[in-house]
Design an enzyme around this catalytic site. Structure first.
Site, PDB file in Angstrom:
ATOM      1  N   THR A  61     -20.961  54.359  33.427  1.00 29.65           N
ATOM      2  CA  THR A  61     -20.800  55.763  33.076  1.00 29.65           C
ATOM      3  C   THR A  61     -20.628  56.588  34.351  1.00 29.65           C
ATOM      4  O   THR A  61     -20.516  56.031  35.455  1.00 29.65           O
ATOM      5  CB  THR A  61     -21.956  56.240  32.155  1.00 29.65           C
ATOM      6  OG1 THR A  61     -21.656  57.549  31.705  1.00 29.65           O
ATOM      7  CG2 THR A  61     -23.300  56.231  32.857  1.00 29.65           C
ATOM      8  N   LYS A  65     -16.876  55.270  37.151  1.00 30.41           N
ATOM      9  CA  LYS A  65     -15.796  54.578  36.427  1.00 30.41           C
ATOM     10  C   LYS A  65     -14.634  54.204  37.350  1.00 30.41           C
ATOM     11  O   LYS A  65     -13.970  53.197  37.124  1.00 30.41           O
ATOM     12  CB  LYS A  65     -15.331  55.429  35.244  1.00 30.41           C
ATOM     13  CG  LYS A  65     -16.411  55.551  34.171  1.00 30.41           C
ATOM     14  CD  LYS A  65     -15.971  56.336  32.964  1.00 30.41           C
ATOM     15  CE  LYS A  65     -17.152  56.533  32.016  1.00 30.41           C
ATOM     16  NZ  LYS A  65     -16.796  57.228  30.791  1.00 30.41           N
ATOM     17  N   TYR A 217     -21.164  65.134  23.250  1.00 30.54           N
ATOM     18  CA  TYR A 217     -21.989  65.039  22.048  1.00 30.54           C
ATOM     19  C   TYR A 217     -23.351  65.663  22.334  1.00 30.54           C
ATOM     20  O   TYR A 217     -23.959  65.391  23.357  1.00 30.54           O
ATOM     21  CB  TYR A 217     -22.150  63.562  21.641  1.00 30.54           C
ATOM     22  CG  TYR A 217     -23.373  63.312  20.804  1.00 30.54           C
ATOM     23  CD1 TYR A 217     -23.493  63.920  19.555  1.00 30.54           C
ATOM     24  CD2 TYR A 217     -24.408  62.516  21.264  1.00 30.54           C
ATOM     25  CE1 TYR A 217     -24.618  63.715  18.788  1.00 30.54           C
ATOM     26  CE2 TYR A 217     -25.533  62.305  20.502  1.00 30.54           C
ATOM     27  CZ  TYR A 217     -25.631  62.913  19.260  1.00 30.54           C
ATOM     28  OH  TYR A 217     -26.744  62.722  18.511  1.00 30.54           O
TER      29      TYR A 217
END
Ligand code: ATR
Length: 276
Positions: A61, A65, A217
């Site tokens: 994460t 990346k 989210y």
């Protein structure tokens, strides 16, 4: 026992362990999926240590990346195009293969879960950082009519358009945003804390037929989605489905098992634990 994990900084907030342990229980597989904090400048050393413990694979994460892209000995098409790797698979000969399941995860959520069209749609993307870079190749493969990228720092949107070199892609300045879009995707890191959020784009970019997606989210409605709702957008979604879909695709890469995602998304949406 298959050792797996998510490497990044920060990782304490990650819901990946819960999701993967749930998939493993359903598939009757024994896994131990850990959160692994990567200290500054220690990505390679952390990977080597994790592999020395016998890891079968791992996720990566923010902010590693691109480091994972550079580390991989072999790359999937999505990872090569996006230059971002979020899933590492250890091949039988020990070679490290990098995949990107973020882009395919987003597309799966948009098309399969939300039943939103992408093909021939006019798309606006907000942001031009790592998150957008990771999903852009997968989005372009769906043949949208156009993809306009608006970013607070215009030069970064222009660089991204230059990198992908696709006729339907445009870096848009504020004054270019003079139409309704069918699909608006927010890929900025702004807005997790509402006091940090201000959207300076014209409200006319969303209309009653627009679908608006926030790749973030959060338990509460995100500030971007609140803004879209106030401006009459037809359909809204946060990035929970993308989170679960990218995990399912990683799980499939590691174990060859196709996992059902709908129940996981429903449970998480309802704030229920995945442990039972
Ligand atoms: P990530 O890997 O999460 O994408 P990043 O590469 O640092 O992180 O990119 C963050 C993106 O969110 C960028 O597009 C950034 O805009 P700038 O390029 O102008 O910095 C955008 N972003 C972050 N905070 C923002 C804010 N408060 N308002 C608007 N855009 C913001």
């Amino acid at each position: 026992m298959n050792l797996l994990g998510v490497l990044g900084n920060p990782v304490s907030h990650s819901r990946s362990p819960e999701i993967h342990h749930y998939f493993a229980r359903v598939a009757n597989l024994d896994i131990n999926y850990e959160k692994v904090l990567v200290a500054d400048g220690k990505f390679k050393a952390t990977v080597e240590h994790f592999l020395s413990r016998g890891a079968a694979g791992f996720n990566i994460t923010v902010p590693h990346k691109f480091d994972a892209f550079q580390l991989a000995g072999e790359l999937s098409e999505a990872a090569a195009l996006s230059q971002a790797v979020n899933t590492i698979q250890i091949l039988p000969d020990g070679l490290i293969k990098g995949h990107n399941t973020d882009g395919p995860g987003l597309i799966a959520d948009l098309k399969n879960n939300l039943q939103w069209d992408i093909c021939q749609q006019r798309v606006l993307i907000l942001g031009a950082g790592g998150a957008v870079q990771g999903i852009l190749p997968s989005l372009l493969l769906e043949r949208p009519a156009s993809v306009d990228i608006y970013n607070r720092t215009m030069a970064k949107a222009q660089q991204m358009v230059g990198r992908f070199n696709d006729d339907c892609l445009t870096a848009s300045a504020l004054e270019d945003l003079d139409q309704h879009y069918d699909l608006v995707i927010s890929g900025t890191s702004a807005g997790l804390a509402s006091d940090n959020f201000s959207l300076d784009i014209p409200t006319s970019v969303v209309g009653v037929n627009s679908c608006c997606y926030d790749m973030i989210y959060a338990a509460q409605q995100t500030p971007f989605l609140q803004w879209c709702e106030q401006n009459s957008a037809a359909q809204l979604s946060d990035g929970l489905g993308m989170l679960v879909e990218q995990a399912a695709l990683a799980f499939e890469i590691w174990f060859g098992v196709d996992t059902a995602t709908e129940l996981v998304i429903t449970k998480m949406r309802a704030g229920k634990s995945l442990r039972q």
